[in-house]
Design an enzyme around this catalytic site. Structure first.
Site, mmCIF file in Angstrom:
data_model
loop_
_atom_site.group_PDB
_atom_site.id
_atom_site.type_symbol
_atom_site.label_atom_id
_atom_site.label_comp_id
_atom_site.label_asym_id
_atom_site.label_seq_id
_atom_site.Cartn_x
_atom_site.Cartn_y
_atom_site.Cartn_z
ATOM 1 N N ASN A 118 0.871 -1.028 -0.037
ATOM 2 C CA ASN A 118 -0.254 0.033 0.130
ATOM 3 C C ASN A 118 0.828 1.256 0.087
ATOM 4 O O ASN A 118 1.552 1.628 0.986
ATOM 5 C CB ASN A 118 -0.853 0.000 1.289
ATOM 6 N N LYS A 144 0.242 4.277 -0.150
ATOM 7 C CA LYS A 144 -0.351 5.477 0.632
ATOM 8 C C LYS A 144 -0.127 6.727 -0.317
ATOM 9 O O LYS A 144 -0.230 6.635 -1.528
ATOM 10 C CB LYS A 144 0.127 5.548 1.781
ATOM 11 N N HIS A 194 -9.450 1.070 5.147
ATOM 12 C CA HIS A 194 -8.418 1.307 5.882
ATOM 13 C C HIS A 194 -8.355 2.004 6.916
ATOM 14 O O HIS A 194 -9.244 3.117 6.868
ATOM 15 C CB HIS A 194 -7.340 1.875 4.859
ATOM 16 N N GLU A 251 -6.708 4.391 8.158
ATOM 17 C CA GLU A 251 -6.535 5.882 7.864
ATOM 18 C C GLU A 251 -8.011 6.522 7.320
ATOM 19 O O GLU A 251 -8.283 7.840 7.536
ATOM 20 C CB GLU A 251 -5.279 6.267 6.887
ATOM 21 N N GLU A 281 -5.453 -5.040 10.509
ATOM 22 C CA GLU A 281 -4.388 -3.991 10.842
ATOM 23 C C GLU A 281 -4.564 -3.308 12.003
ATOM 24 O O GLU A 281 -5.492 -2.449 12.179
ATOM 25 C CB GLU A 281 -4.192 -3.380 9.744
ATOM 26 N N GLY A 293 2.184 1.899 10.783
ATOM 27 C CA GLY A 293 3.456 3.036 10.839
ATOM 28 C C GLY A 293 4.016 3.570 12.165
ATOM 29 O O GLY A 293 4.636 4.558 12.279
ATOM 30 N N SER A 295 3.453 -2.357 10.219
ATOM 31 C CA SER A 295 4.968 -2.337 10.637
ATOM 32 C C SER A 295 5.464 -3.727 10.162
ATOM 33 O O SER A 295 6.368 -4.240 10.980
ATOM 34 C CB SER A 295 5.370 -1.983 11.917
HETATM 35 P P1 PGA Z 1 2.816 0.104 7.615
HETATM 36 O O1 PGA Z 1 1.303 0.568 7.088
HETATM 37 O O2 PGA Z 1 3.455 -0.976 7.093
HETATM 38 O O3 PGA Z 1 3.415 1.506 7.155
HETATM 39 O O4 PGA Z 1 2.788 -0.058 9.148
HETATM 40 C C1 PGA Z 1 0.555 -0.842 6.917
HETATM 41 C C2 PGA Z 1 -0.929 -0.340 6.373
HETATM 42 O O5 PGA Z 1 -1.213 0.855 6.699
HETATM 43 O O6 PGA Z 1 -1.404 -0.953 5.374
#
Ligand code: PGA
Length: 251
Positions: free
Chosen positions: A10, A12, A95, A97, A167, A173, A213
């Site tokens: 992803n 982003k 997601h 976010e 997640e 992140g 992560s």
């Molecule tokens: P990350 O994000 O690997 O940077 O923690 C995962 C995601 O949001 O899909």
């Protein structure tokens, strides 16, 4: 395990067209002999560029969101018809976010899930709890609600096109990863929820990715767990140095 691993990146809100094209070309080269299912999900503005690069490769093209309506007066939104036009195959929905920064609720996410499935897309439905929900013992309650409401009205046939991504929000992140055991417990629980909704056979087949992560040094331990069938990778998917070892993890 009969399920195939599904490793997804992803991207982003990162990369320009030149950078995205380069990264996609490198991935096509380096994942060509990869054994798993692969996907990259760039920003909308990069889709056309990346679509041309991954065409005829073993990497699927994903979008990070879509509008809940097919078309019309929806300034700033992108429609499933426009995504289909760019050969997008998969749409990431729900997601964290989108849920937490842009306040998308389960009903809106469910509307998008159904629309995307109606148009033949594969959907990666993201679920996961906030830190305070984990600390107050609500992990199962939250993940069950997001799964059940996200899939409301989705029939058994369309479920074949659904992937779940667990997640935990506190792990996204942040550099903090759920332990393989903690993640496994939630994955096993979500599979039970799917079994209750769609039966044991459907539950045994559905792919449940872990995200939060994921890095080259923890991917293999996570993937070794019985109910973890892949990864949805954010930060580490932006460089071949980190994404390739994850995508080609050694079991
Ligand atoms: P990350 O994000 O690997 O940077 O923690 C995962 C995601 O949001 O899909």
């Amino acid at each position: 395990m009969s399920r195939n691993y599904y490793m997804a990146g992803n991207w982003k809100m990162h990369l320009t067209r030149t950078e995205a094209s380069q990264l996609a070309q490198d991935l096509v080269k380096q994942l060509g002999d990869g054994k798993h299912k692969y996907l990259i999900a760039p920003s909308f503005t990069l889709l056309e560029t990346v679509s041309a690069v991954v065409e005829n490769s073993n990497i699927r093209l994903g979008a990070q969101n879509c509008a809940p309506e097919e078309q019309g007066a929806h300034t700033g939104e992108v429609s499933v018809l426009q995504l289909k036009d760019l050969d997008v195959q998969t749409i990431i929905l729900g997601h964290s976010e989108r849920r937490h920064i842009y306040k998308e609720d389960d009903a809106l996410i469910n509307k998008k899930v159904k629309l995307a499935l109606k148009h033949g897309f594969e959907v990666i439905l993201c679920i996961g709890e906030l830190l305070e929900e984990r600390e107050t013992g609500k992990v199962e309650e939250v993940c069950e609600r997001q799964t059940v409401k996200g899939l409301e009205g989705v029939n058994a046939e369309d479920l074949h096109n659904v992937v779940i991504a667990y997640e935990p929000v506190w792990a996204i992140g942040t550099g903090k990863t759920a332990t393989p055991q903690d993640a496994e417990a939630v994955h096993a629980f979500v599979r039970k929820v799917i079994a209750r909704l769609y039966g044991e056979d459907a539950a045994s087949k559905i792919i449940i990715q872990y995200g939060g992560s994921v890095k080259p040094d923890n991917a293999a331990q996570l993937m070794a767990m019985e109910n973890i069938d892949g990864a949805l990778v954010g930060g580490a998917s932006l460089k071949t140095d980190t994404f390739i070892p994850i995508a080609k993890f050694k079991s």
